[in-house]
Scaffold this motif. Sequence first.
Motif: not given
Length: 277
Positions: A56-57, A60-65, A107-109, A117-122
């Motif tokens: 998630v971080i 938010l920062k636009g870096t590699n997951f 979850i908080f963030l 714009s992306v499905d983080l739950q994937s």
Amino acid sequence: MIDHLIAPFHYAFMQRAFLTAILVGVLCSTMGTYVILRKLAFIGDGIAHASFAGIVIAYLKGTNFYLGAGVVAVITALGIGFVHRRGRISLDTTIGVLFTGAFALGIFLMSRQRSYSVDLQSFLFGDILSVGSQDVLMIVALALLVVVVTALLYRALLYTSFDPVVAQASGMNAGAIEYILLVLIALTIIISLQAVGIILVAALLVTPAAAAYQLTNRFAPMMALSACFGAFCAVGGLYLSYYLASASGATIVLLATLLFFAALGGKQLRLAIARRT
């Protein structure tokens, strides 16, 4: 029969998926040998969930997951070792506190974002079919790093797994070895995230090694058998998911679970025969 075996390889994404499955299956099950011997089954689940905060971080920062997940996973692994050793708190309690805290941070963030714009739950369930060429190169590089470090520290990891007190008395730095093992487990989990996801990665880390432990209690055969089980479940599960049109990660883990119960049944049968003779 041959046509069914080679049919998936007509697609480039399936070729990448099979390569990733083999790497993840062998690596997870090999490191899982240490996890089972040290009774750390909970740690895979804990670090995997904690890495969600890093994903998630990174979003938010636009870096590699995976960079974000890797940083948070390694910090969490080192934090678990530090709090456990310095705070004299049991390992399972330490893992429970840190992983729930890190997962809650993710979850908080995520909850503070109005849209995604992306499905983080994937990332929770994985998608091995979406692995790209760059992902495969990163997985190969990380896997080589874990394998090389594990091979260099094979003797130290073995001694500290069976008896850390005697290993410390013989001159080994058991504390440093434990920290290194935790980091290696964290890296293994990050490698596996896209294949099976956060929720299922713990199963792949534990189940093949637990199945091997039912058949032998010697370390080297157990590690070799666990690696074979991991590769079989990863490749077999991927084949089944292809023909059954099911979720690949869940199918891989279900096959590993069936293998565990088959090994458990084999052990009980062997003991019953031994008692009668």
